[in-house]
Design a protein around this motif. Structure first.
Motif, mmCIF file in Angstrom:
data_model
loop_
_atom_site.group_PDB
_atom_site.id
_atom_site.type_symbol
_atom_site.label_atom_id
_atom_site.label_comp_id
_atom_site.label_asym_id
_atom_site.label_seq_id
_atom_site.Cartn_x
_atom_site.Cartn_y
_atom_site.Cartn_z
ATOM 1 N N SER A 85 6.016 10.703 -6.163
ATOM 2 C CA SER A 85 5.117 9.563 -6.032
ATOM 3 C C SER A 85 5.697 8.619 -4.980
ATOM 4 N N GLU A 86 4.867 8.235 -4.047
ATOM 5 C CA GLU A 86 5.298 7.282 -3.027
ATOM 6 C C GLU A 86 4.462 6.018 -3.174
ATOM 7 N N ARG A 87 5.128 4.925 -3.036
ATOM 8 C CA ARG A 87 4.437 3.651 -3.125
ATOM 9 C C ARG A 87 4.938 2.771 -1.995
ATOM 10 N N LEU A 88 4.035 2.215 -1.207
ATOM 11 C CA LEU A 88 4.398 1.358 -0.076
ATOM 12 C C LEU A 88 4.938 0.046 -0.615
ATOM 13 N N LYS A 89 6.133 -0.331 -0.177
ATOM 14 C CA LYS A 89 6.758 -1.577 -0.617
ATOM 15 C C LYS A 89 6.730 -2.638 0.487
ATOM 16 N N ALA A 90 6.881 -2.194 1.722
ATOM 17 C CA ALA A 90 6.914 -3.135 2.845
ATOM 18 C C ALA A 90 6.427 -2.417 4.094
ATOM 19 N N THR A 91 5.945 -3.204 5.041
ATOM 20 C CA THR A 91 5.497 -2.677 6.333
ATOM 21 C C THR A 91 5.897 -3.684 7.402
ATOM 22 N N MET A 92 5.673 -3.360 8.659
ATOM 23 C CA MET A 92 6.038 -4.241 9.769
ATOM 24 C C MET A 92 4.773 -4.859 10.354
ATOM 25 N N CYS A 93 4.870 -6.106 10.788
ATOM 26 C CA CYS A 93 3.751 -6.798 11.437
ATOM 27 C C CYS A 93 3.471 -6.118 12.769
ATOM 28 N N ALA A 94 2.215 -5.819 13.035
ATOM 29 C CA ALA A 94 1.830 -5.140 14.269
ATOM 30 C C ALA A 94 1.943 -6.058 15.486
ATOM 31 N N TRP A 95 2.111 -7.374 15.276
ATOM 32 C CA TRP A 95 2.218 -8.307 16.405
ATOM 33 C C TRP A 95 3.658 -8.660 16.713
ATOM 34 N N CYS A 96 4.411 -9.068 15.693
ATOM 35 C CA CYS A 96 5.774 -9.562 15.945
ATOM 36 C C CYS A 96 6.868 -8.636 15.422
ATOM 37 N N GLY A 97 6.532 -7.697 14.570
ATOM 38 C CA GLY A 97 7.533 -6.773 14.050
ATOM 39 C C GLY A 97 8.270 -7.280 12.826
ATOM 40 N N GLU A 98 7.871 -8.403 12.292
ATOM 41 C CA GLU A 98 8.514 -8.951 11.095
ATOM 42 C C GLU A 98 8.111 -8.131 9.872
ATOM 43 N N GLN A 99 9.028 -8.028 8.933
ATOM 44 C CA GLN A 99 8.757 -7.239 7.723
ATOM 45 C C GLN A 99 7.794 -7.996 6.814
ATOM 46 N N ILE A 100 6.805 -7.244 6.267
ATOM 47 C CA ILE A 100 5.808 -7.816 5.364
ATOM 48 C C ILE A 100 5.939 -7.091 4.029
ATOM 49 N N LEU A 101 6.141 -7.833 2.960
ATOM 50 C CA LEU A 101 6.195 -7.231 1.629
ATOM 51 C C LEU A 101 4.773 -6.954 1.153
ATOM 52 N N TYR A 102 4.596 -5.794 0.513
ATOM 53 C CA TYR A 102 3.280 -5.381 0.046
ATOM 54 C C TYR A 102 3.305 -5.319 -1.467
ATOM 55 N N ALA A 103 2.344 -5.972 -2.114
ATOM 56 C CA ALA A 103 2.301 -6.045 -3.577
ATOM 57 C C ALA A 103 1.731 -4.781 -4.197
ATOM 58 N N GLY A 104 1.117 -3.914 -3.418
ATOM 59 C CA GLY A 104 0.574 -2.681 -3.956
ATOM 60 C C GLY A 104 -0.870 -2.782 -4.360
ATOM 61 N N VAL A 105 -1.518 -3.896 -4.064
ATOM 62 C CA VAL A 105 -2.911 -4.091 -4.423
ATOM 63 C C VAL A 105 -3.709 -4.270 -3.137
ATOM 64 N N GLY A 106 -4.795 -3.555 -2.999
ATOM 65 C CA GLY A 106 -5.660 -3.707 -1.840
ATOM 66 C C GLY A 106 -5.131 -2.980 -0.610
ATOM 67 N N ARG A 107 -5.771 -3.253 0.507
ATOM 68 C CA ARG A 107 -5.393 -2.616 1.756
ATOM 69 C C ARG A 107 -4.057 -3.184 2.231
ATOM 70 N N PRO A 108 -3.137 -2.361 2.688
ATOM 71 C CA PRO A 108 -1.848 -2.873 3.170
ATOM 72 C C PRO A 108 -2.052 -3.798 4.375
ATOM 73 N N PRO A 109 -1.324 -4.879 4.449
ATOM 74 C CA PRO A 109 -1.501 -5.823 5.554
ATOM 75 C C PRO A 109 -0.944 -5.254 6.861
ATOM 76 N N LYS A 110 -1.575 -5.626 7.995
ATOM 77 C CA LYS A 110 -1.082 -5.208 9.306
ATOM 78 C C LYS A 110 -0.333 -6.338 9.994
ATOM 79 N N TYR A 111 -0.650 -7.583 9.612
ATOM 80 C CA TYR A 111 -0.075 -8.745 10.279
ATOM 81 C C TYR A 111 0.524 -9.681 9.237
ATOM 82 N N CYS A 112 1.583 -10.354 9.634
ATOM 83 C CA CYS A 112 2.251 -11.251 8.688
ATOM 84 C C CYS A 112 1.553 -12.606 8.589
ATOM 85 N N ARG A 113 0.799 -12.988 9.588
ATOM 86 C CA ARG A 113 0.120 -14.276 9.587
ATOM 87 C C ARG A 113 -1.292 -14.108 10.122
#
Length: 178
Positions: A31-59
């Protein structure tokens, strides 16, 4: 995922098996679960709560900038007659203003402007009195006194000549301010 294969039994198995092993079934669940991703604009790490579509941008501002960039790129890719970019050089009209300030410094005494009426003469004589009192004019008092006495004589002589005419009332000099 199920794997079916025949495996040999280890020799150090403590259990006594009376029969041959025909198959071993193993079941592995990954089982894989996304925990964090990187902002597509600045590269900053974004924490993902696991609900809904994963975010692409931090702001929201980064999402807006990326959208503006995509829109600008689409517009630039359009043909020129539809509002796209042209490959012709950009022509600019430039206005240049050049200001030259020239200062001339001359050696020697500055040109003096003589007082033109009675009031300017009174002011100039008061300035002379203040300069003598303050000690700014030293070393030539005899010359100054001689010239002022000659000036008084000329004024009195001129006053005698104009006695026939009505005199102009000149206010009395005020004492110099300290």
């Amino acid at each position: 995922m199920t794997i079916s294969e025949q495996l040999p039994c280890p020799d150090d198995d403590d259990q006594d098996h009376g029969a041959d092993v025909l198959a071993v079934r193993e079941s592995v669940a990954v089982s894989e679960r996304l925990k964090a991703t990187m902002c597509a604009w600045c590269g900053e790490q974004i924490l993902y709560a696991g609900v809904g579509r994963p975010p692409k941008y931090c702001r929201a501002a980064h999402r807006k900038r990326a959208s503006e960039l995509r829109t600008a790129q689409r517009r630039a890719d359009r043909p020129v007659d539809e509002g796209g970019q042209t490959t012709d050089p950009v022509r600019e009209v430039v206005e240049r203003t050049e200001t030259v300030t020239r200062t001339t410094v001359r050696r020697g005494p500055a040109k003096l402007r003589w007082p033109e009426d009675v009031y300017e003469w009174r002011h100039a004589l008061r300035e002379l009195q203040n300069a003598v009192r303050a000690g700014r004019l030293t070393g030539f008092h005899e010359v100054l006194v001689r010239d002022l006495e000659a000036t008084v004589d000329v004024v009195r002589e001129r006053q005698g000549q104009t006695a026939q005419r009505p005199a102009v009332r000149v206010p009395a000099p005020r004492p110099p301010s300290p």
